[in-house]
Motif scaffolding. Structure first.
Motif, short mmCIF file in Angstrom:
data_model
loop_
_atom_site.label_atom_id
_atom_site.label_comp_id
_atom_site.label_asym_id
_atom_site.label_seq_id
_atom_site.Cartn_x
_atom_site.Cartn_y
_atom_site.Cartn_z
N ARG A 23 21.99 -55.28 -48.52
CA ARG A 23 21.59 -53.94 -48.96
C ARG A 23 20.26 -53.98 -49.70
N ASP A 24 20.11 -54.95 -50.59
CA ASP A 24 18.85 -55.06 -51.34
C ASP A 24 17.69 -55.48 -50.45
N PHE A 25 17.98 -56.31 -49.44
CA PHE A 25 16.93 -56.76 -48.52
C PHE A 25 16.33 -55.57 -47.78
N GLY A 26 17.14 -54.56 -47.50
CA GLY A 26 16.64 -53.36 -46.84
C GLY A 26 15.77 -52.50 -47.73
N GLU A 27 15.84 -52.75 -49.04
CA GLU A 27 15.05 -51.97 -50.00
C GLU A 27 14.21 -52.90 -50.88
N VAL A 28 13.77 -54.02 -50.30
CA VAL A 28 13.17 -55.07 -51.11
C VAL A 28 11.92 -54.62 -51.85
N GLU A 29 11.20 -53.67 -51.26
CA GLU A 29 9.96 -53.23 -51.91
C GLU A 29 10.23 -52.47 -53.21
N ASN A 30 11.48 -52.03 -53.41
CA ASN A 30 11.83 -51.27 -54.62
C ASN A 30 12.51 -52.12 -55.69
N LEU A 31 12.71 -53.42 -55.43
CA LEU A 31 13.42 -54.27 -56.38
C LEU A 31 12.58 -54.59 -57.60
N GLN A 32 13.24 -54.67 -58.73
CA GLN A 32 12.58 -55.15 -59.94
C GLN A 32 12.49 -56.67 -59.87
N VAL A 33 11.29 -57.20 -60.06
CA VAL A 33 11.04 -58.64 -59.93
C VAL A 33 10.34 -59.14 -61.18
N SER A 34 10.74 -60.32 -61.64
CA SER A 34 10.06 -60.96 -62.76
C SER A 34 9.81 -62.42 -62.42
N ARG A 35 8.97 -63.06 -63.22
CA ARG A 35 8.63 -64.47 -63.00
C ARG A 35 9.41 -65.37 -63.96
N LYS A 36 9.99 -66.44 -63.39
CA LYS A 36 10.57 -67.48 -64.23
C LYS A 36 9.53 -68.54 -64.57
N GLY A 37 8.53 -68.65 -63.72
CA GLY A 37 7.45 -69.62 -63.89
C GLY A 37 6.44 -69.38 -62.79
N PRO A 38 5.36 -70.19 -62.74
CA PRO A 38 4.37 -70.01 -61.68
C PRO A 38 5.00 -70.12 -60.30
N GLY A 39 4.87 -69.09 -59.49
CA GLY A 39 5.41 -69.12 -58.14
C GLY A 39 6.92 -69.10 -58.06
N ASP A 40 7.61 -68.83 -59.18
CA ASP A 40 9.06 -68.89 -59.23
C ASP A 40 9.58 -67.53 -59.71
N PHE A 41 10.27 -66.82 -58.84
CA PHE A 41 10.62 -65.43 -59.10
C PHE A 41 12.13 -65.24 -59.23
N VAL A 42 12.50 -64.18 -59.93
CA VAL A 42 13.90 -63.74 -59.96
C VAL A 42 13.89 -62.22 -59.80
N SER A 43 14.82 -61.71 -59.04
CA SER A 43 14.86 -60.28 -58.77
C SER A 43 16.20 -59.70 -59.20
N ALA A 44 16.24 -58.37 -59.21
CA ALA A 44 17.51 -57.69 -59.48
C ALA A 44 18.56 -58.09 -58.46
N ALA A 45 18.15 -58.42 -57.24
CA ALA A 45 19.10 -58.84 -56.21
C ALA A 45 19.78 -60.15 -56.60
N ASP A 46 19.01 -61.13 -57.13
CA ASP A 46 19.61 -62.39 -57.61
C ASP A 46 20.69 -62.09 -58.64
N ARG A 47 20.33 -61.26 -59.61
CA ARG A 47 21.24 -61.01 -60.72
C ARG A 47 22.50 -60.28 -60.27
N ARG A 48 22.33 -59.30 -59.39
CA ARG A 48 23.50 -58.59 -58.88
C ARG A 48 24.42 -59.53 -58.12
N ALA A 49 23.84 -60.35 -57.25
CA ALA A 49 24.65 -61.28 -56.46
C ALA A 49 25.37 -62.28 -57.37
N GLU A 50 24.69 -62.76 -58.40
CA GLU A 50 25.33 -63.71 -59.30
C GLU A 50 26.48 -63.05 -60.07
N GLU A 51 26.29 -61.82 -60.48
CA GLU A 51 27.37 -61.10 -61.18
C GLU A 51 28.59 -60.95 -60.28
N ILE A 52 28.35 -60.68 -59.01
CA ILE A 52 29.46 -60.55 -58.05
C ILE A 52 30.21 -61.87 -57.92
#
Length: 268
Positions: A23-52
């Motif tokens: 579902r998030d992949f279909g709306e990827v351009e709207n996801l909130q994204v942050s950086r964990k480090g250079p070239g290393d990202f985390v998105s709202a999709a990661d967090r939602r999936a981990e919570e599940i």
């Protein structure tokens, strides 16, 4: 294939998380994204999936510990069991619209990986393994590839990116492996590299600087499919070192040999 209760729990968690990722992949351009480090990202999709995944596993086995990519480590009360969870392996692929990513879950019991699930939601491929019971793709038994000659083999690998790893060493490794093999692939999701080695799509795979959640399920997958697994020194210390080499007996042996040559290259 009859699954144990534990593997059913893991399977349900991975599939539920995978549906959320699609579902998030279909709306990827709207996801909130942050950086964990250079070239290393985390998105709202990661967090939602981990919570599940965390919710499903904790509900079923509340005393087990957890080792998670996004939330870190949580000690369990039983002292014997730990889940290793990568809710979205291949985040960079995901955020660039590249459909190569997976959810990976492994169960460690008293220091041994005893069950693993890797779910590729784009292809609807569910990889499962339990120690001593074999590895399966959507209920089809898996075996590693049977090729014995390097020039027939295709290997997967990972490559360091900005701010990570030893770029020079990786280039040396490629220099020694490339002339000997039919091809090298860099897909960007370690769990799928391991699952694809277990299924025979890749003849082998190597990578450095990985975490337990990247490889724990895949290690068991390859072993249960008849493959060989070690770190780059040839020892079974992959979870401690973060380095891994896998393949059938011939691929594993020859790949280790080439990587050792790359560590101590002859003077030009």
């Amino acid at each position: 294939m009859a699954r144990t209760a534990l593997l059913n729990v893991m399977t349900q968690a991975a599939i539920k998380a995978g549906r959320s990722l699609i579902r998030d992949f279909g709306e990827v351009e709207n996801l909130q994204v942050s950086r964990k480090g250079p070239g290393d990202f985390v998105s709202a999709a990661d967090r939602r999936a981990e919570e599940i995944v965390r919710g499903e596993l904790t509900k079923a086995r509340p005393t087990f510990g957890l080792v998670m990519e996004e939330s870190g480590e949580v000690d369990g009360t039983d002292g014997q069991h730990r889940w290793h969870i990568d809710p979205l392996d291949g985040t960079t692929n995901f955020l660039h619209g590249i459909p190569i990513f997976a959810t990976s879950i492994a169960l460690e019991r008293a220091g041994e990986i005893v069950a693993g699930v890797i779910f590729n939601p784009v292809m609807d491929e569910l990889y499962t393994a339990e120690r001593g019971r074999g590895a399966f793709l959507n209920d089809r038994r898996l075996r590693v590839a049977g090729r014995t000659e390097l020039n027939d083999m295709v290997f997967g690998t990972g490559l360091p990116f900005i701010g990570m790893g030893d770029h020079g060493r990786s280039l040396r490794e490629l220099r020694y492996v490339m002339p000997e093999v039919a091809g090298i692939r860099r897909f960007g999701a370690a769990s799928l590299d391991l699952a694809w080695t277990a299924s025979g799509r890749l003849d082998g795979y190597w990578e450095r600087n990985l975490n337990s959640w990247d490889i724990a399920a895949g290690i068991l997958m390859v072993r249960e499919a008849g493959g060989f697994v070690s770190d780059l020194s040839g020892k079974p210390k992959m979870l401690e070192s973060g380095d891994i080499v896998v393949g059938n007996e011939d691929a594993h042996k020859q790949l280790l040999r080439l990587l050792k040559k790359a560590e101590t290259p002859a003077q030009d």
